[in-house]
Design an enzyme around this catalytic site. Structure first.
Site, PDB file in Angstrom:
ATOM      1  N   TYR A  63       0.828  -1.195   0.000  1.00 18.33           N
ATOM      2  CA  TYR A  63       0.000   0.000   0.000  1.00 18.33           C
ATOM      3  C   TYR A  63       0.869   1.255   0.000  1.00 18.33           C
ATOM      4  CZ  TYR A  63       1.168   0.644   4.923  1.00 18.33           C
ATOM      5  OH  TYR A  63       1.854   0.840   6.094  1.00 18.33           O
ATOM      6  N   PHE A  73       2.294   9.787   3.421  1.00 21.24           N
ATOM      7  CA  PHE A  73       2.630   9.620   4.832  1.00 21.24           C
ATOM      8  C   PHE A  73       3.120   8.213   5.140  1.00 21.24           C
ATOM      9  CE2 PHE A  73      -2.046   9.281   4.465  1.00 21.24           C
ATOM     10  CZ  PHE A  73      -2.240   7.972   4.875  1.00 21.24           C
ATOM     11  N   ASP A  74       2.940   7.254   4.234  1.00 24.67           N
ATOM     12  CA  ASP A  74       3.470   5.899   4.480  1.00 24.67           C
ATOM     13  C   ASP A  74       3.414   5.091   3.192  1.00 24.67           C
ATOM     14  OD1 ASP A  74       4.563   3.778   5.859  1.00 24.67           O
ATOM     15  OD2 ASP A  74       2.651   3.043   6.613  1.00 24.67           O
ATOM     16  N   ILE A  93      -7.606   0.537  10.349  1.00 25.92           N
ATOM     17  CA  ILE A  93      -8.746   1.448  10.317  1.00 25.92           C
ATOM     18  C   ILE A  93      -9.932   0.784   9.627  1.00 25.92           C
ATOM     19  CG2 ILE A  93      -7.367   3.555  10.486  1.00 25.92           C
ATOM     20  CD1 ILE A  93      -7.572   3.834   7.451  1.00 25.92           C
ATOM     21  N   TYR A 119      -9.184   8.119  11.068  1.00 20.89           N
ATOM     22  CA  TYR A 119      -8.706   8.497  12.402  1.00 20.89           C
ATOM     23  C   TYR A 119      -9.552   9.565  13.053  1.00 20.89           C
ATOM     24  CZ  TYR A 119      -4.718   5.639  11.300  1.00 20.89           C
ATOM     25  OH  TYR A 119      -3.915   4.564  10.980  1.00 20.89           O
ATOM     26  N   PHE A 136      -5.663   5.562  -0.029  1.00 19.00           N
ATOM     27  CA  PHE A 136      -4.728   4.445   0.016  1.00 19.00           C
ATOM     28  C   PHE A 136      -4.757   3.712  -1.320  1.00 19.00           C
ATOM     29  CE2 PHE A 136      -5.329   5.039   4.546  1.00 19.00           C
ATOM     30  CZ  PHE A 136      -4.065   4.810   5.066  1.00 19.00           C
TER      31      PHE A 136
END
Length: 583
Positions: A63, A73-74, A93, A119, A136
């Protein structure tokens, strides 16, 4: 950003958040909303097959996560290590749990996840701000199926090796398994490199029987077994090289379903049982009247062989005609019935369930074997009331021609032949077999739209005659409702058929419908006033009606008497005093 998936497990119920199962398939480039909470999915690459992971499955994904402005962010792709987690357990999540359950193996999609499914108001500082909508890009690499097979959390099954085909064992079947059972700390408590047991009887602990019914041949699984499906509050003492199982212990059992033998009931009362030793070819089976050729060994319970055919060089195969127990060229009725005694009903019925090349072991109780009589066979005598065992191989068979393969005159000839066979069986007291002959005769001439006028007359006569004879069989067998239905068919064809009215009346009497019985008998007497049998039946009916009326009168008399007694003994209610206002 490892902390993205190290958040505390979220507790939620996913049941109401999934898209409908019948959601239209997506094409590359399509974007759709999933559920009703704002989750969107855009398909980048189609996956393989049709299956999608389910709640409890262990999935593996790549991902990349970004904010709506494109800020990354990731990314597990950047680290070249897939991410693994258990689906639907709140480990990620909520938007992930819902979205990934819609994906196929190898599929790549972008999910736009609103804050409520990510979140929320808190965000995930410092990289994810409060109330952030996330995107994502997810690729579903694979998953391991994990199922709660009893739907109570008692046994979780993780498939380690997929099985073959689609069938699974059932309660009567005999399974061959390998297993290794460990405690959670790795202590070995039980192991087998091959053990055979009947599913309904179970083995080791309840978990094995429950699990194998969900497995396919060759499947290998890891079971997480809670105490209620393991050894419960009692545990298990140590024995040999196997350790003890403490009370209330959870087990980890690796289980492989090596193979199984299908066991089925040939008769409804389970007194004739078939166990398949070797599967046959295709799907076709013999029909009633097919000529079958078998290799056959018959044994008694102590192992004594009383019959052996087709196994030795030069030895003829065992041949007979199903549902008749005769060779096709035998014409003598007496010879037919001699053969019927040799080809026992249990064997006859079992062969109809077999495929070409199938090898099976039959266990046949006396009721479907040789009964209470002694029977002299080729190699030994079968004592009275013997359960017998046959190992049978269906080498070949030739089906009896069906009606659709015949010309019209051939159908009439075949129906006449079946009727004659039924008559011979009826005279011999074999009412079930006779009934089947009459039924088959009717099927040959049931649809006569292509018949000539003369052939239609013949087919109608045959249908009436065979249905009347079938009704006589049903009366003998005490199947009165069936007798009534068959007679009604005849009355619909010929409303003045005295035999049909008479036999239907007999059925009605046994069904306690005396009014209908009287109607049929009166109608029959209108047509044939001097019919002796109908007169006698009417006399018997009148007597039954008198008895019935007498019993009814006694019943109501007693009931009325009890009511009066009850009224007399009941205390008088208090109430206002009646005043006589007359002058």
């Amino acid at each position: 950003m490892e902390e993205l998936f190290n958040v505390p497990p979220v507790s939620y119920d996913l049941d109401g958040d999934f898209p409908d199962d019948d959601m239209a398939p997506m094409k590359v480039g399509d974007e759709k909303e999933i559920g009703k909470q704002g989750l969107k999915k855009k398909l980048l690459k189609e996956g393989d097959g049709w299956q999608t992971p389910e709640n409890g499955d262990e999935v593996e994904v790549h991902y990349t996560g970004t904010l709506l402005d494109g800020t990354k962010f990731d990314s597990r792709r950047d680290r070249e290590t897939p991410f693994k987690f258990t689906l639907g357990q709140g480990q990620v999540i909520k938007g992930w749990d819902i979205g990934i359950m819609t994906m196929k193996k190898g599929e790549n999609a972008v999910f736009t996840i609103p804050p409520e499914l990510a979140y929320g108001e808190a965000g995930s500082p410092p990289t994810i701000p409060p109330n952030a909508t996330l995107q994502f890009d997810i690729e579903l690499l694979s998953w391991v199926t994990v199922k709660d097979i009893c739907n109570d959390g008692g046994i979780f099954k993780k498939i380690l090796t997929e099985g073959e085909k689609w069938e699974s064992p059932k309660d009567p079947d005999e399974v061959l398994v390998k297993y290794e059972a460990l405690l959670e700390d790795g202590t070995l408590v039980a192991k087998s490199d091959g053990v055979e047991f009947t599913v309904s009887s179970g083995h080791l602990c309840p978990a094995l029987a429950n699990a194998v019914k969900t497995m396919r041949r060759g499947e290998r699984v890891l079971l997480t077994v809670k105490p209620q499906y393991g050894f419960g509050e009692q545990g298990k003492a140590a024995s040999g090289d196997e350790g003890a199982v403490p009370p209330n212990a959870t087990l980890q059992i690796t289980l492989e379903l090596v193979s199984w033998k299908t066991v089925s009931y040939v008769t409804d009362d389970k007194k004739a049982v078939k166990k398949i030793l070797e599967e046959g070819e295709g799907y076709e089976r013999p029909n009633d009247g097919a000529v079958v050729k078998l290799k056959l060994i018959g044994k008694l319970q102590d192992g004594t062989v009383f019959l052996k055919k087709g196994y030795d060089d030069g030895d003829e195969l065992f041949e007979f005609k199903t549902d008749e127990g005769q060779h096709d060229h035998f014409q003598s009725a007496m010879y037919i019935f001699q053969m019927l005694e040799q080809v026992i009903e249990g064997l006859d019925r079992a062969v109809l369930t077999m495929k070409k090349g199938e090898v099976a072991l039959l266990t046949i109780a006396p009721e479907y074997a040789f009964g209470s009589s002694k029977s002299k066979q080729n190699l030994a005598v079968v004592p009275p009331n013997s359960t017998v065992y046959y190992e049978v191989e269906l080498v070949s068979y030739e089906k009896e021609r069906e009606s659709w393969d015949m010309k019209t005159q051939e159908k009439i000839e075949a129906a006449s032949k079946k009727k004659d066979e039924g008559n011979a069986l009826f005279k011999a007291g074999k009412y079930t077999k006779a009934s089947k002959r009459y039924e088959k005769a009717v099927r040959y001439v049931e649809y006569d739209s292509t018949f000539s006028d003369e052939e239609k007359k013949q087919s109608r006569a045959l249908r009436i005659s065979c249905n009347l004879n079938k009704a006589a069989c049903k009366l003998k067998l005490k199947e009165y409702k069936q007798a009534e239905k068959v007679c009604t068919k005849v009355v619909e064809m010929d409303s003045r058929n005295v035999k049909a009215l008479y036999r239907r009346a007999q059925a009605y009497i046994h069904l306690a419908d005396l009014e209908s019985a009287e109607f049929d008998i009166k109608k029959a007497l209108e047509i044939e006033p001097d019919n002796r049998e109908v007169k006698l039946e009417y006399k018997a009916l009148k007597e039954k009606m008198r008895e019935y009326n007498k019993k009814n009168a006694q019943f109501y008399s007693k009931m009325f008497s009890k009511t009066l007694d009850s009224d007399k003994s009941a205390p008088k209610e208090c109430g206002p005093v009646a005043v006589d206002t007359r002058a």
